[in-house]
Design a protein around this motif. Structure first.
Motif, PDB file in Angstrom:
ATOM      1  N   LYS A  56      11.008 -54.588 -30.611  1.00 53.00           N
ATOM      2  CA  LYS A  56      11.475 -55.369 -31.753  1.00 53.00           C
ATOM      3  C   LYS A  56      12.789 -54.785 -32.299  1.00 53.00           C
ATOM      4  CE  LYS A  56      10.785 -58.609 -34.825  1.00 53.00           C
ATOM      5  NZ  LYS A  56      10.873 -60.008 -34.419  1.00 53.00           N
ATOM      6  N   ILE A  57      12.837 -53.468 -32.395  1.00 52.37           N
ATOM      7  CA  ILE A  57      14.064 -52.835 -32.896  1.00 52.37           C
ATOM      8  C   ILE A  57      15.230 -53.138 -31.953  1.00 52.37           C
ATOM      9  CG2 ILE A  57      15.189 -50.581 -33.216  1.00 52.37           C
ATOM     10  CD1 ILE A  57      12.548 -49.623 -34.452  1.00 52.37           C
ATOM     11  N   GLU A  58      14.949 -53.100 -30.661  1.00 55.96           N
ATOM     12  CA  GLU A  58      16.020 -53.399 -29.696  1.00 55.96           C
ATOM     13  C   GLU A  58      16.495 -54.841 -29.819  1.00 55.96           C
ATOM     14  OE1 GLU A  58      14.491 -52.206 -25.918  1.00 55.96           O
ATOM     15  OE2 GLU A  58      14.861 -50.082 -26.310  1.00 55.96           O
ATOM     16  N   GLU A  59      15.540 -55.741 -30.058  1.00 56.42           N
ATOM     17  CA  GLU A  59      15.906 -57.160 -30.230  1.00 56.42           C
ATOM     18  C   GLU A  59      16.808 -57.339 -31.447  1.00 56.42           C
ATOM     19  OE1 GLU A  59      12.335 -59.441 -30.502  1.00 56.42           O
ATOM     20  OE2 GLU A  59      11.771 -59.004 -28.414  1.00 56.42           O
ATOM     21  N   LEU A  60      16.407 -56.691 -32.542  1.00 55.80           N
ATOM     22  CA  LEU A  60      17.192 -56.824 -33.771  1.00 55.80           C
ATOM     23  C   LEU A  60      18.580 -56.203 -33.620  1.00 55.80           C
ATOM     24  CD1 LEU A  60      14.377 -56.075 -36.349  1.00 55.80           C
ATOM     25  CD2 LEU A  60      15.562 -58.257 -36.020  1.00 55.80           C
ATOM     26  N   ARG A  61      18.610 -55.095 -32.911  1.00 55.53           N
ATOM     27  CA  ARG A  61      19.904 -54.428 -32.692  1.00 55.53           C
ATOM     28  C   ARG A  61      20.815 -55.315 -31.825  1.00 55.53           C
ATOM     29  NH1 ARG A  61      19.192 -48.792 -30.463  1.00 55.53           N
ATOM     30  NH2 ARG A  61      18.963 -48.144 -32.613  1.00 55.53           N
ATOM     31  N   ALA A  62      20.216 -55.924 -30.820  1.00 55.06           N
ATOM     32  CA  ALA A  62      20.999 -56.808 -29.943  1.00 55.06           C
ATOM     33  C   ALA A  62      21.546 -57.984 -30.734  1.00 55.06           C
ATOM     34  CB  ALA A  62      20.131 -57.293 -28.791  1.00 55.06           C
ATOM     35  N   GLU A  63      20.702 -58.471 -31.673  1.00 53.19           N
ATOM     36  CA  GLU A  63      21.143 -59.598 -32.500  1.00 53.19           C
ATOM     37  C   GLU A  63      22.308 -59.176 -33.405  1.00 53.19           C
ATOM     38  OE1 GLU A  63      18.943 -63.092 -35.033  1.00 53.19           O
ATOM     39  OE2 GLU A  63      17.787 -61.503 -34.079  1.00 53.19           O
ATOM     40  N   ARG A  64      22.197 -57.985 -33.941  1.00 57.40           N
ATOM     41  CA  ARG A  64      23.301 -57.445 -34.756  1.00 57.40           C
ATOM     42  C   ARG A  64      24.600 -57.406 -33.935  1.00 57.40           C
ATOM     43  NH1 ARG A  64      23.599 -55.003 -39.414  1.00 57.40           N
ATOM     44  NH2 ARG A  64      21.816 -54.233 -40.568  1.00 57.40           N
ATOM     45  N   GLU A  65      24.478 -56.885 -32.734  1.00 58.71           N
ATOM     46  CA  GLU A  65      25.676 -56.746 -31.901  1.00 58.71           C
ATOM     47  C   GLU A  65      26.286 -58.101 -31.569  1.00 58.71           C
ATOM     48  OE1 GLU A  65      23.955 -53.419 -29.057  1.00 58.71           O
ATOM     49  OE2 GLU A  65      26.055 -53.827 -28.665  1.00 58.71           O
TER      50      GLU A  65
ATOM     51  N   TYR B  96      24.414 -49.001 -34.560  1.00 63.52           N
ATOM     52  CA  TYR B  96      23.898 -49.980 -35.518  1.00 63.52           C
ATOM     53  C   TYR B  96      22.680 -49.426 -36.256  1.00 63.52           C
ATOM     54  CZ  TYR B  96      26.903 -53.589 -33.608  1.00 63.52           C
ATOM     55  OH  TYR B  96      27.992 -54.321 -33.219  1.00 63.52           O
ATOM     56  N   VAL B  97      22.706 -49.558 -37.553  1.00 67.06           N
ATOM     57  CA  VAL B  97      21.574 -49.032 -38.335  1.00 67.06           C
ATOM     58  C   VAL B  97      20.337 -49.878 -38.082  1.00 67.06           C
ATOM     59  CG1 VAL B  97      22.944 -48.028 -40.174  1.00 67.06           C
ATOM     60  CG2 VAL B  97      22.222 -50.412 -40.338  1.00 67.06           C
ATOM     61  N   GLU B  98      19.225 -49.220 -38.128  1.00 69.89           N
ATOM     62  CA  GLU B  98      17.972 -49.939 -37.956  1.00 69.89           C
ATOM     63  C   GLU B  98      17.492 -50.364 -39.335  1.00 69.89           C
ATOM     64  OE1 GLU B  98      15.420 -47.440 -35.687  1.00 69.89           O
ATOM     65  OE2 GLU B  98      16.839 -47.321 -34.035  1.00 69.89           O
ATOM     66  N   ALA B  99      18.238 -51.265 -39.947  1.00 67.76           N
ATOM     67  CA  ALA B  99      17.956 -51.665 -41.325  1.00 67.76           C
ATOM     68  C   ALA B  99      16.609 -52.354 -41.458  1.00 67.76           C
ATOM     69  CB  ALA B  99      19.058 -52.576 -41.826  1.00 67.76           C
ATOM     70  N   ALA B 100      16.203 -52.986 -40.404  1.00 65.22           N
ATOM     71  CA  ALA B 100      14.949 -53.723 -40.473  1.00 65.22           C
ATOM     72  C   ALA B 100      13.763 -52.871 -40.026  1.00 65.22           C
ATOM     73  CB  ALA B 100      15.037 -54.966 -39.605  1.00 65.22           C
ATOM     74  N   GLN B 101      14.017 -51.575 -39.932  1.00 64.48           N
ATOM     75  CA  GLN B 101      12.991 -50.689 -39.385  1.00 64.48           C
ATOM     76  C   GLN B 101      11.671 -50.751 -40.184  1.00 64.48           C
ATOM     77  OE1 GLN B 101      14.497 -46.928 -38.194  1.00 64.48           O
ATOM     78  NE2 GLN B 101      12.515 -45.937 -38.383  1.00 64.48           N
ATOM     79  N   GLU B 102      11.839 -50.770 -41.503  1.00 65.52           N
ATOM     80  CA  GLU B 102      10.643 -50.788 -42.348  1.00 65.52           C
ATOM     81  C   GLU B 102       9.828 -52.046 -42.101  1.00 65.52           C
ATOM     82  OE1 GLU B 102       9.591 -50.593 -47.025  1.00 65.52           O
ATOM     83  OE2 GLU B 102      11.531 -49.802 -46.385  1.00 65.52           O
ATOM     84  N   LYS B 103      10.567 -53.147 -41.994  1.00 64.92           N
ATOM     85  CA  LYS B 103       9.919 -54.432 -41.753  1.00 64.92           C
ATOM     86  C   LYS B 103       9.179 -54.393 -40.406  1.00 64.92           C
ATOM     87  CE  LYS B 103      11.180 -59.286 -41.346  1.00 64.92           C
ATOM     88  NZ  LYS B 103      12.023 -59.906 -40.399  1.00 64.92           N
ATOM     89  N   VAL B 104       9.868 -53.852 -39.417  1.00 67.63           N
ATOM     90  CA  VAL B 104       9.282 -53.765 -38.081  1.00 67.63           C
ATOM     91  C   VAL B 104       8.057 -52.859 -38.112  1.00 67.63           C
ATOM     92  CG1 VAL B 104       9.661 -52.955 -35.730  1.00 67.63           C
ATOM     93  CG2 VAL B 104      11.450 -54.217 -36.906  1.00 67.63           C
ATOM     94  N   ASP B 105       8.174 -51.751 -38.837  1.00 68.11           N
ATOM     95  CA  ASP B 105       7.057 -50.810 -38.920  1.00 68.11           C
ATOM     96  C   ASP B 105       5.823 -51.480 -39.511  1.00 68.11           C
ATOM     97  OD1 ASP B 105       8.351 -48.766 -37.787  1.00 68.11           O
ATOM     98  OD2 ASP B 105       8.951 -47.789 -39.646  1.00 68.11           O
TER      99      ASP B 105
END
Lengths: 286, 255
Positions: free
Chosen positions: A225-234, A203-212
């Motif tokens: 945070k990235i893991e949370e977003l990735r889990a939500e994507r999945e 899964y792409v970390e599309a929200a990475q910039e936002k998280v950064d």
């Protein structure tokens, strides 16, 4: 020289998946036409080894075994009531709904017609079976991979293993490896990336910039945070990937196996290559 | 540290009518190795012994030595529910899968069946039957997996492992992977025990066991030697008069 390939495993190897692009096992078959794939969605090693025990004495230096070592708690219950064609799928339902983290059938499974029928006849007996074979189940994968290792020594066949999980943690639940990569050589190879992680890492970390921006100075917070977003994507993904992987990583998987056989470099899984497919009204953060 | 796993061939507490048997004048092999932890228990199989091993195996190091007797693969350590747990008379391995009639039967003993064991069996024999049918292939291959797992422990923990089997018929590895760390003795202990009797094949099975851990002093000496040197040495045969053992039963009983 390898002449035959035999594949065992779960949905990561299931050949009945919709075939819209080349798969890792399809490409293996292109190279070695004498390829048999016993992969079954939802199956545990107990199911796979039923076949492997029969195959073991016949293996020799012309055989390549590819094993997806899935979760040992996926018990292949004795089911007399199911029509033979449905026996595995039904078993899969039972596995997922009655076995909790302590490997004991739960009282709170969802009712389904076929499942109800089985449960009304067998639930107490299934619990007793798991209480009797609890340790055999928890430590099952470690004995299975040990047998695969000794098989590679004695039969002189090549054995390639992907584990669903490599390290013991809260989520590994009997899927982790004891051997890991410590005994890898020309005959035996355990890949050093778990399939569960590799699948999730697509899964792409599309929200990475936002998280950064939000957590620039907090390294742990950023990772979490990235893991949370990735889990939500999945969670919301309609998951159209064949065997849980994109075509690109099917190609990588093929190259991993052939790299082991040919003595070439074994590539890593690709990360951040899949955006997912979602229903409009359910989710999307990016 | 030396740790011992197995059945009555290693059990330090083998008794008949409350008295240790056969300990007249010699120490059994497992008491000659220095400091040991002996987890062996009569009647049990690898199913029970592995449960003990799982508790310890990751702690072993190059200074440790595991001695493991792989006994009958079909000796299952069945679950004993709470209501029966306080009853000493229940040995879970006494319920056995009979491959001929394809069902669970209660072990036939010379002494009267304890009532509690019978109750446990009556209440749960269908559960045992179901457990055996579900795990049939896993039970049938327990010897192969057990020896492979022991071999793996010797690789990863770098400890010494010495393996004996009651019968080598089911062994997958035999002595093919023996090396400095792993030694599998490719001769069955049950055969060695039986062959101690003079003209064993003609006389068949004596009724009572009078020997410590089913072996005479001569073979305790050899067993000790095998463990200490980790090289093959044949057991002594054809030297025990079976008359005192009463030759009336068809089966030789290994507890």
């Amino acid at each position: 020289m390898i002449k035959r390939v035999t594949i065992y495993g779960d949905s990561f190897a299931e050949p009945q998946w919709a075939n819209s692009h080349p798969t890792w096992y399809g490409r293996l078959r292109d190279r070695w036409p004498d390829t048999v794939n016993y992969g079954k969605s939802g199956a545990g090693p107990m199911y796979s080894f039923k076949q492997f025990y029969q195959d073991l004495p016949k293996l020799n230096y012309e055989d390549l075994i590819v094993f997806v070592m899935s979760g040992a708690p996926r018990i292949y219950f004795n089911i007399k009531e199911a029509p033979s064609d449905d026996i595995h799928q039904w078993n899969n339902n039972i596995c997922r709904k009655i076995v909790d983290k302590t490997h004991r059938p739960s009282d709170h499974f969802q009712s389904e017609s076929e499942f109800d029928k089985w449960a009304s006849l067998n639930i107490d007996k299934a619990r007793f079976a798991l209480d009797t074979f609890r340790d055999e189940t928890i430590y099952g994968n470690w004995k299975y991979e040990s047998l695969l290792y000794t098989a590679s020594r004695i039969q002189k066949c090549k054995i390639f293993i992907w584990c669903l999980s490599l390290n013991q943690n809260e989520m590994s639940n009997g899927k982790e490896s004891y051997i890991k990569t410590s005994l890898n050589d020309d005959y035996f190879y355990v890949h050093d990336e778990s399939l569960e992680e590799a699948c999730s890492n697509e899964y792409v970390e599309a929200a990475q910039e936002k998280v950064d921006n939000e957590t620039a100075k907090d390294k742990d917070g950023r990772k979490r945070k990235i893991e949370e977003l990735r889990a939500e994507r999945e969670r919301y993904d309609l998951n159209y990937r064949i065997n849980h992987f994109t075509e690109m990583n099917h190609e990588v998987m093929y190259k991993q196996v052939t790299g082991f056989v040919d003595g070439r470099e074994i590539p890593k899984f690709l990360k951040n290559v899949y955006k997912g497919t979602y229903n409009k009204d359910e989710f999307i953060y990016d | 540290m030396i740790d011992i796993y197995g059945d009555s061939f290693a059990d330090p507490a083998v008794t008949i009518a409350g008295k240790p048997i056969g300990y007249g004048g010699f120490r059994p092999w497992h008491e000659r190795l220095g400091k040991v932890r002996n987890f062996a228990k009569s009647s049990t199989g690898p199913h029970y012994s592995l449960r003990e091993l799982y508790k310890c195996y990751k702690k072993y190091t190059k200074d440790d030595h595991i001695i493991f007797i792989i006994s009958g693969h079909n000796r299952i350590h069945f679950h004993v529910p709470e209501e029966f747990k306080q009853k000493d008379s229940i040995c879970p391995e006494d319920a056995m899968w009979d491959p001929v009639i394809q069902r669970i039967t209660l072990y036939k003993e010379h002494r009267k069946k304890p009532q509690e064991k019978q109750k446990w069996y009556d209440k749960h024999n269908q559960h045992m039957d179901y457990a055996c049918r579900t795990f049939q292939e896993e039970i049938d291959t327990l010897t192969e997996k057990c020896e492979s797992f022991l071999y793996m422990i010797s690789r990863l923990q770098q400890c010494k492992v010495t393996v004996f089997l009651l019968s080598t018929a089911r062994s997958y590895m035999k002595d093919r992977l023996n090396d400095d760390l792993f030694y599998l003795h490719n001769y069955g202990l049950m055969t060695a025990s039986n062959e101690e009797f003079i003209n064993f094949k003609q006389n068949r099975y004596p009724k009572w066991e009078l020997r410590a851990n089913h072996l005479s002093k001569e073979n305790h000496d050899i067993m000790t030697d095998i463990i200490q040197t980790r090289t093959f040495k044949p057991f002594k045969k054809n030297f025990v008069d079976s008359t005192p053992f009463e030759q009336v039963e068809e089966r030789f009983i290994y507890d």
